[in-house]
Design an enzyme around this catalytic site. Structure first.
Site, PDB file in Angstrom:
ATOM      1  N   HIS A  51       0.829  -1.210   0.000  1.00 17.05           N
ATOM      2  CA  HIS A  51       0.000   0.000   0.000  1.00 17.05           C
ATOM      3  C   HIS A  51       0.869   1.268   0.000  1.00 17.05           C
ATOM      4  O   HIS A  51       0.741   2.123  -0.893  1.00 17.05           O
ATOM      5  CB  HIS A  51      -0.923  -0.007   1.227  1.00 17.05           C
ATOM      6  N   GLU A  52       1.754   1.359   0.971  1.00 20.97           N
ATOM      7  CA  GLU A  52       2.594   2.565   1.045  1.00 20.97           C
ATOM      8  C   GLU A  52       3.529   2.647  -0.160  1.00 20.97           C
ATOM      9  O   GLU A  52       3.841   3.734  -0.647  1.00 20.97           O
ATOM     10  CB  GLU A  52       3.387   2.595   2.361  1.00 20.97           C
ATOM     11  N   HIS A  61       1.736   4.414  -2.868  1.00 24.25           N
ATOM     12  CA  HIS A  61       1.767   5.871  -2.666  1.00 24.25           C
ATOM     13  C   HIS A  61       3.115   6.436  -3.130  1.00 24.25           C
ATOM     14  O   HIS A  61       3.182   7.453  -3.826  1.00 24.25           O
ATOM     15  CB  HIS A  61       1.607   6.201  -1.178  1.00 24.25           C
ATOM     16  N   GLU A  67      -4.720   7.844  -3.053  1.00 28.16           N
ATOM     17  CA  GLU A  67      -5.187   6.572  -2.510  1.00 28.16           C
ATOM     18  C   GLU A  67      -5.485   5.577  -3.641  1.00 28.16           C
ATOM     19  O   GLU A  67      -5.339   4.366  -3.452  1.00 28.16           O
ATOM     20  CB  GLU A  67      -6.422   6.813  -1.629  1.00 28.16           C
TER      21      GLU A  67
HETATM   22 CO    CO Z   1      -3.157   5.263   1.859  1.00 27.09          CO
END
Ligand code: CO
Length: 497
Positions: free
Chosen positions: A260-261, A264, A290
């Site tokens: 997830h990170e 980003h 996101e």
């Molecule tokens: Co996020």
């Protein structure tokens, strides 16, 4: 006579201050000793004041006004001026007094929230939260709005997103996703208990690093550290960092927070250096940000092809623990859908019900139809209504999230918007990249990253979110892409006809 290059220099100066604040914030969450707190808060507040003064300076206003009328500028230059001007007008609406009051209020609220959560007593946070809600209501009047006061707050995180848009999205969620989740929870039970054995921290860390490298995360332009809550931060496209959290008794926590990170950070690494310090060198919105993290986390990182490729490697780190688990079982387990109490632990479907609950509460608080002192009971009844779950304590209920103590109202909906953008973008990527699944199955996500760079990352704020989505997919944000994705994937996992 001032010209465009003066604007660039000035804009970069403002940005440099913000990026310096980011470094201090990153440090605060990762390496700063406990006693560093007091002066760190002062340093950040000084920098915030410097940034505010630069951003609201009258000479800067004149420069922007002059360049707004300059027809010799190209489209990108005009876009930068337009957005900087818009930001200037917004910043000017706040008085120095408001900013100071806000910052004091937030540091008190944050302290109160932490104690309230620890002691499981909402009343210890109630007064601060009332003040925060009052402040945000005041802010909506200050910023202005055309339909609903909450619009003004949404716009801070997702420019041009309105309460009406969010209502429509959550109507779709209620009409289509909620009944589908019911079907799932009525069907087979998935056993994911193997995730909760003891997994060596160092080995987890090493595996996470491999996943980041495989995604194309550039460790020469970033690094990973440990923090209490995983986050990503960036100081330039050449320094975009991630953090993770490793729970020795839960393997899943690290894996998907890493991906997830990482998603980003790939966005930030894909922004063009030449645009540093200008709106074109900045991400569009929290929702689009996101969308990048969720695309990697869910559409790639929770897919069957992804684990077909990566599971052997994971097994080689933990041969004993995962001895009797094959990649298909693993895939099902990492897509286990069930109602839960805590938003950050939720699966990718019920997650949106957690956001819906927060949205209904925030909207109610801002329009005045809900009062702060009824929050615990309101919260608990909404968890019963949408997730059919009893909330055992305020710590695990209304006090679980940090957002309100930080004064963030209007933020939560961007999580859901981001996931739905992710589904729509991924659908388009699958149309344009041939055999995307068999590529992922071979560990090859290079073409996908290239696609994201080309379609999204490199543009910075050249388009706003709605226009970008139309440009990439031919239409505005449409919930049906998420719903189709969910139906295809989970009907197979849960054997639903
Ligand atoms: Co996020």
């Amino acid at each position: 006579m001032k010209d465009y290059s003066d604007y660039i220099n000035y804009s970069r100066k403002i940005y440099d201050v913000y990026m310096s604040m980011s470094v201090l914030n990153w440090d605060m969450e990762t390496h700063m000793p406990k006693n560093g707190n007091k002066f760190r808060a002062q340093q950040l507040s000084t920098l915030a004041k410097i940034a505010y003064d630069l951003e609201t300076d009258n000479n800067y206003a004149n420069l922007l006004e002059q360049l707004s009328a300059d027809n010799s500028l190209d489209n990108d230059q005009k876009r930068n001026i337009y957005l900087s001007n818009k930001k200037f007008v917004k910043r000017k609406k706040y008085s120095g007094e408001f900013i100071q009051r806000q910052s004091n209020l937030i540091s008190t609220a944050f302290k109160d929230w932490r104690i309230a959560k620890e002691k499981n007593d909402f009343n210890l946070f109630r007064q601060s939260l009332e003040e925060i809600v009052k402040l945000r209501k005041e802010e909506t009047e200050l910023l202005g709005y055309s339909n609903h006061p909450y619009d003004a707050l949404l716009d801070k995180y997702e420019p041009n997103l309105t309460t009406k848009d969010v209502d429509l999205i959550f109507k779709d969620v209620k009409d289509h996703l909620v009944p589908f989740i019911s079907k799932i929870t009525e069907s087979n039970h998935i056993d994911d208990s193997f995730f909760y054995q003891k997994f060596d921290k160092q080995k987890q860390w090493d595996f996470g690093i491999e996943l980041l490298k495989q995604m194309g995360y550039d460790f020469d332009s970033g690094r990973q550290d440990i923090s209490a809550h995983p986050f990503s931060s960036h100081f330039s496209p050449e320094d975009a960092r991630v953090t993770t959290r490793i729970d020795e008794n839960n393997l899943s926590d690290m894996i998907w927070s890493c991906i997830h990170e990482g998603g980003h950070a790939l966005y930030e690494q894909g922004i063009l250096c030449e645009n540093y310090g200008t709106p074109l060198g900045n991400s569009i919105s929290l929702g689009i940000h996101e969308s990048q993290s969720r695309l990697w986390e869910n559409h790639v990182g929770r897919s069957l092809p992804y684990w077909k490729n990566n599971y052997n490697r994971l097994q080689s780190f933990f041969p004993e623990k995962l001895k009797n688990i094959d990649y298909k079982i693993f895939y099902k387990a990492c897509n286990n859908v069930k109602s839960s109490l805590i938003r950050t632990n939720a699966d990718e479907l019920t997650y949106h019900l957690h956001v819906l609950i927060r949205y209904e509460i925030e909207k109610g608080l801002i329009e005045g139809s809900i009062q702060v002192d009824e929050l615990p009971s309101k919260w608990n009844s909404l968890y019963k209504k949408y997730l059919d779950i009893d909330v055992p304590s305020d710590s695990m209920g209304v006090l679980q999230d940090i957002h309100w103590s930080h004064g963030s109202f209007g933020y939560f909906p961007t999580y859901t918007i981001g996931s739905f953008y992710a589904a729509q973008f991924y659908n388009q990527a699958s149309n344009e990249i041939s055999n995307i699944e068999s590529k992922i199955e071979k560990g090859d996500t290079e073409e996908l990253l290239k696609w994201l760079r080309e379609k999204i990352h490199k543009h910075g704020q050249r388009y706003d979110a709605k226009d970008l989505c139309k440009k990439i997919t031919g239409e505005e944000l449409n919930f049906k892409y998420f719903m189709n994705y969910a139906k295809n994937k989970y009907s197979k996992i849960y054997d639903i006809r």
